[in-house]
Design a protein around this motif. Sequence first.
Motif, PDB file in Angstrom:
ATOM      1  N   ASN A  14      11.816   3.771   4.163  1.00  6.98           N
ATOM      2  CA  ASN A  14      12.343   5.118   3.961  1.00  6.98           C
ATOM      3  C   ASN A  14      11.839   6.013   5.078  1.00  6.98           C
ATOM      4  O   ASN A  14      10.779   5.760   5.648  1.00  6.98           O
ATOM      5  N   ALA A  15      12.576   7.077   5.341  1.00 10.00           N
ATOM      6  CA  ALA A  15      12.147   8.041   6.354  1.00 10.00           C
ATOM      7  C   ALA A  15      10.819   8.659   5.953  1.00 10.00           C
ATOM      8  O   ALA A  15      10.562   8.870   4.764  1.00 10.00           O
ATOM      9  N   TYR A  21      -4.181   8.843  10.199  1.00  8.64           N
ATOM     10  CA  TYR A  21      -3.032   9.372   9.474  1.00  8.64           C
ATOM     11  C   TYR A  21      -1.785   8.922  10.227  1.00  8.64           C
ATOM     12  O   TYR A  21      -1.596   9.282  11.379  1.00  8.64           O
ATOM     13  N   LEU A  22      -0.944   8.112   9.613  1.00  9.62           N
ATOM     14  CA  LEU A  22       0.345   7.756  10.196  1.00  9.62           C
ATOM     15  C   LEU A  22       1.335   8.804   9.701  1.00  9.62           C
ATOM     16  O   LEU A  22       1.515   8.955   8.500  1.00  9.62           O
ATOM     17  N   PHE A  23       1.949   9.565  10.621  1.00 12.49           N
ATOM     18  CA  PHE A  23       2.769  10.678  10.162  1.00 12.49           C
ATOM     19  C   PHE A  23       4.221  10.617  10.596  1.00 12.49           C
ATOM     20  O   PHE A  23       5.040  11.407  10.126  1.00 12.49           O
ATOM     21  N   ASP A  24       4.599   9.690  11.469  1.00 11.53           N
ATOM     22  CA  ASP A  24       5.992   9.602  11.892  1.00 11.53           C
ATOM     23  C   ASP A  24       6.249   8.203  12.416  1.00 11.53           C
ATOM     24  O   ASP A  24       5.342   7.557  12.953  1.00 11.53           O
ATOM     25  N   PRO A  50      13.108   4.343  12.555  1.00 12.42           N
ATOM     26  CA  PRO A  50      13.718   3.570  11.468  1.00 12.42           C
ATOM     27  C   PRO A  50      13.626   2.063  11.674  1.00 12.42           C
ATOM     28  O   PRO A  50      13.691   1.305  10.710  1.00 12.42           O
ATOM     29  N   ASP A  51      13.444   1.622  12.926  1.00 11.46           N
ATOM     30  CA  ASP A  51      13.347   0.185  13.205  1.00 11.46           C
ATOM     31  C   ASP A  51      11.896  -0.287  13.361  1.00 11.46           C
ATOM     32  O   ASP A  51      11.653  -1.408  13.785  1.00 11.46           O
ATOM     33  N   MET A  52      10.938   0.560  12.976  1.00 15.35           N
ATOM     34  CA  MET A  52       9.522   0.217  13.132  1.00 15.35           C
ATOM     35  C   MET A  52       9.195  -1.083  12.397  1.00 15.35           C
ATOM     36  O   MET A  52       9.553  -1.270  11.254  1.00 15.35           O
ATOM     37  N   LEU A  89       0.801  -1.218   0.000  1.00 11.96           N
ATOM     38  CA  LEU A  89       0.000   0.000   0.000  1.00 11.96           C
ATOM     39  C   LEU A  89       0.838   1.275   0.000  1.00 11.96           C
ATOM     40  O   LEU A  89       0.512   2.240  -0.677  1.00 11.96           O
ATOM     41  N   ARG A  90       1.939   1.298   0.738  1.00  8.89           N
ATOM     42  CA  ARG A  90       2.775   2.500   0.878  1.00  8.89           C
ATOM     43  C   ARG A  90       4.182   2.234   0.362  1.00  8.89           C
ATOM     44  O   ARG A  90       4.783   1.217   0.725  1.00  8.89           O
ATOM     45  N   ASP A  91       4.730   3.144  -0.446  1.00 12.52           N
ATOM     46  CA  ASP A  91       6.066   2.916  -1.008  1.00 12.52           C
ATOM     47  C   ASP A  91       7.191   3.140   0.000  1.00 12.52           C
ATOM     48  O   ASP A  91       8.331   2.768  -0.258  1.00 12.52           O
ATOM     49  N   PHE A  92       6.892   3.715   1.160  1.00 10.45           N
ATOM     50  CA  PHE A  92       7.938   3.927   2.168  1.00 10.45           C
ATOM     51  C   PHE A  92       7.981   2.804   3.193  1.00 10.45           C
ATOM     52  O   PHE A  92       8.744   2.861   4.147  1.00 10.45           O
TER      53      PHE A  92
END
Length: 146
Positions: free
Chosen positions: A57-58, A108-111, A114-116, A29-32
């Motif tokens: 990605n960040a 809305y996921l906004f942040d 990096p290890d999520m 769903l999300r490219d990051f």
Amino acid sequence: MPDQPEISSPATAFSHVRPPDTAFRGDGLRDFFLYRDLGIAEATRGKVIAQLVIAHNAPEKGTGWHRHEAEFHIVLMLRGWARFMYEDKETLVSAGDCVHQRPGVRHYLFDYSPDMEYLEVVGPADFTTIDVAPVCDVPESKGWGV
């Protein structure tokens, strides 16, 4: 011997997926994020999907305001953290936390760290995502910040 009733095929199948069986992929769903399918959609014949999701990605803009057409949706944070807006409430979801996203909740996921890494379980497997009008202002992402 009395006649035995026919056994119909089960509604679901046994499934055992090991880490080397499926790779993380970037076509979700999300490219990051990267997604690893856990075989549950196939085993349940589309009733449920279970997937691991990791940061790739960040965060820049986050997911944007949206909702899902789903009957059931949970997120279990395995590592790291993510910051969401659920309607007008900022929510920090940290490792060990479980969130049940009620059907239709605007979020809305906004942040995220990096290890999520989180486990997402959604029914039905082919749920849809619908962009919605903003509910409220969203804090800025710190871009791998805290």
